[in-house]
Structures are given as C-alpha cells and as structure tokens.
Design a protein around this motif. Structure first.
Motif, mmCIF file in Angstrom:
data_model
loop_
_atom_site.group_PDB
_atom_site.id
_atom_site.type_symbol
_atom_site.label_atom_id
_atom_site.label_comp_id
_atom_site.label_asym_id
_atom_site.label_seq_id
_atom_site.Cartn_x
_atom_site.Cartn_y
_atom_site.Cartn_z
ATOM 1 N N GLN A 1 0.813 -1.223 0.000
ATOM 2 C CA GLN A 1 0.000 0.000 0.000
ATOM 3 C C GLN A 1 0.847 1.275 0.000
ATOM 4 N N ASP B 1 0.506 3.692 -2.855
ATOM 5 C CA ASP B 1 -0.613 4.643 -2.974
ATOM 6 C C ASP B 1 -0.299 5.987 -2.328
ATOM 7 N N ARG C 1 -0.687 9.217 -4.280
ATOM 8 C CA ARG C 1 -2.103 9.454 -4.584
ATOM 9 C C ARG C 1 -2.824 10.014 -3.347
#
Ligand SMILES: C[S@@+](CC[C@H](N)C(=O)[O-])C[C@H]1O[C@@H](n2cnc3c(N)ncnc32)[C@H](O)[C@@H]1O
Length: 363
Positions: free
Chosen positions: A326, A329, A332
């Motif tokens: 993860q 991410d 983002r």
C-alpha cells in the motif's frame, strides 16, 4: 565495502566514499530499495540488514554533501564512511576518535538500528542501553581530550549542523557515517524523536502525536480547538491537553478516566460517520488515528474538511497500511489531500508509527 575513510589527525579532509546509508522500519526496505536503486533510482544495493541499508552511488564532493536518499519511509540517512568490528567498546571509541576526530563535525549521534519490528513486545525505537553505553564512552573520551564537542553527543541538532553517526548495526558491528542536518528529523539521533513521557501515559499514541507535532511543525497553540477521530483510550488527547488545547475525542470506545475528567476535554462517543458535519465548525485542527483502511480514513476526513462550515487549518492523519504494497498509494493520498485545499502536504513514517505513516497537511 572499501573504506575511503583514511583518518588523519590534524584537520585533513575526510575522503568521501560512494556509499550512503539509510535506516527505516523493518519491512519498509523493499519499497525503498525499489524506489532508490537502479533502474528507478541512482543507487546499487550494498550491505544491508533489516532496517539498515547501504547503497552505492557516485562519490560525492565531500562527506557533508546534501545529496542523500530520502522519502517518507527513510527515518535517517547519511554518507557511510567505515565499518568497525570488534567485541569491545573502548578500542572502537578510540578508533573513531583517531580516524574521525579531526573531521569538522559539530556533534555525534550514536544509535542502534531497530532490532525488531516497532511495537513487537513493546519495542519502541529510542536510545537503547547499548547506544547509551557507547555514547557515554564517547563523551568521556572527548572530555579527556578537552574537546568541547563532548557536550554534543546525542544532542538534538539544529538545521545546518554536521553530525558524525555511530550506528550500532549489531553488538560487534558498527558503522561510521556523516550527515548534514537538512530538516528537523535529521537532528534527532537515528531520526528518532525522543521525549520522556509522563508516568501515567495513557497509550503510546502520546509519543506518536508528540513526534508528529515535532516533525510537522504544525503550529498548535494553547486555547486552540482540536478534534481527534479514533481517540480511545486517549494518549494523543492527553498530549494535546498538556499543550493547552481544547480537545474533543470521537470514538465509540471508552476514554481513559484521567482524559475524560479533564476540564478541556469532551468525548463524543460515536463513530465519525454518526457526527453531523456542521458540528466540526469550531475546530482548527483535525487528528485521525482510527484503525481503518486508508480509503476509509480519507473518505471520512474529506467529507468533514470539505463541508462548507468547516475551517480546519491543519490535519494529522495516521494512514494504516494493511500490507507494505500500500506504500505505492502514498503519492495518490497526498494528491487527494492537496485537492481539499491544503498546500503543505507531507508524509513520514514516524519512529513511533507501526505499520502506518503520518500525513500532515496545512493550508
Ligand atoms: C489506534 S486506536 C486510537 C488510539 C488513540 N488515538 C489514542 O490516543 O490512544 C484506534 C481507535 O479507532 C477507533 N475507531 C475505528 N473506527 C472509527 C470510526 N469510524 N470513528 C471513530 N473511531 C473509530 C477504534 O474504536 C479505536 O479506539
């Protein structure tokens, strides 16, 4: 690894090497290696252990070059100069001072890489017993030499200082490095924020929020109103109350009695989604430490901070990572928060974070 660190007494320049080091939490290494090593980055992998990695790049202009690996999962970084092996502390302390004493460092950081995962059996990265022993031996040896830098062993170094790092990789195996203090966390030994918690610390979230505030520089002031989502049992609220804030905790679980009884604290015993958005109007700071997935945290916080009556000046969010993939991410997540009108948005895996990172945002 070859050492370019031919020490010379008398102030000659220390030769830099092509090696850099970084430390990170156990488990973050693959993410960092992928980002920093060829083909994505400029380095090649050299010596590495859990939580301590050296990389080979090009030889910098000098040992204080600011060109060092970075990123939210790098806790500390520097130029790797030499590996020192041996069973005893005293001869290696003498060796450090003979070879590196004449280098123009302003202080020394002595610290240990994390021996285990943060949180495992209560482990917190901090000054270990062995690093305290080595720090004491270095201080004494510097005092004997009447070197004023004796007062600067494991000091909180301001930006601009030059630090000699003694990294205890294993008991018999140290590394010597250097780093210039370029940002606040570079000034903490091993990039680890350290403070003496109160005897009645309610939870380790006390240390986490203290570190988050110190790292982010979020300008919280006595009298400000803060709200924390995921506030039970209350370590973070305890710290914010200590700093003089008015604090509201939102959590369906119980708060510790000493937090609950504080005159500047109120508990909204609910899940964040059950709280009417207009009730967030008085708050200047939003903290979120709910143990939920990153998208849930971001959806929740977005619906609060973008509500027309909200007027948050800053956020400190704990983003939980159910697995290390993860971390991909992260950019983002930061872009999403910028989209809510926050201009200064940064992330760091704090020393007191477990498998999670801290996202700080300011208007
Ligand atoms: C890691 S603990 C928080 C520790 C806390 N910040 C402290 O200072 O002690 C996570 C908390 O999130 C709470 N939580 C999870 N989902 C939540 C939600 N939607 N709204 C409010 N609290 C939530 C849980 O009840 C749990 O108490």
């Amino acid at each position: 690894m070859a050492s370019g660190a031919a020490g010379r007494e008398g102030g000659a320049l220390q030769a830099p090497t092509p090696f850099v080091f970084f430390v990170c939490q156990h488990g973050a290494e693959p993410t960092l290696k992928a980002a920093l090593c060829e083909p994505a980055g400029p380095y090649r992998l050299a010596f590495s252990r859990d939580g301590f990695v050296t990389l080979k790049g090009t030889v910098p202009a000098d040992v204080w070059s600011k060109d060092l690996p970075g990123g939210p999962f790098v806790r500390a970084r520097g130029h790797a100069l030499k590996r020192l092996d041996g069973p005893d502390i005293a001869p290696r302390v003498e060796q450090v001072l003979a070879e590196f004493g004449s280098l123009d460092w302003t202080g020394i950081h002595v610290w240990q890489r994390d021996p285990v995962e943060v949180g495992w059996r209560g482990f917190e990265p901090d000054h270990s017993v062995s690093s305290r022993e080595v720090a004491a031996a270095l201080t004494q040896a510097l005092q004997l030499r009447q070197d004023p830098r004796a007062a600067k062993v494991n000091f909180d170094a301001p930006i601009g200082q030059r630090v000699l790092d003694i990294i205890l990789v294993d008991r018999e195996h140290w590394w010597v490095g250097t780093h210039p203090v370029q940002e606040r966390a570079d000034g903490w030994p091993g990039g680890t924020f350290s403070m003496e918690p109160p005897a009645n610390m309610v939870s380790r979230a006390y240390l986490k929020i203290a570190e988050a505030l110190a790292w982010s520089g979020l300008p919280v002031r006595p009298g400000d109103h803060a709200v924390e989502i995921g506030s039970s049992p209350g370590g973070a609220c305890q710290r914010l109350l200590e700093l003089g804030l008015h604090v509201t905790g939102i959590d369906p679980a119980e708060m510790a009695p000493e937090v609950l009884a504080h005159p500047r604290f109120q508990h909204w015993r609910a899940r964040s989604l059950q709280v009417k958005r207009r009730l967030f109007q008085p708050f200047r700071w939003l903290m979120c430490d709910a143990n939920v997935a990153p998208e849930y945290t971001l959806d929740t916080v977005e619906s609060i901070v973008t509500y027309p009556t909200s007027q948050f000046a800053g956020l400190l969010l704990t983003i939980k990572l159910s697995d290390w993939h993860q971390t991909r991410d992260l950019d983002r997540h930061l872009d999403r928060v910028r989209g809510w009108g926050f201009t200064k948005v940064t992330a760091r895996q704090l020393a007191h974070n477990r498998r999670e990172y801290c996202l700080a945002a300011r208007r």
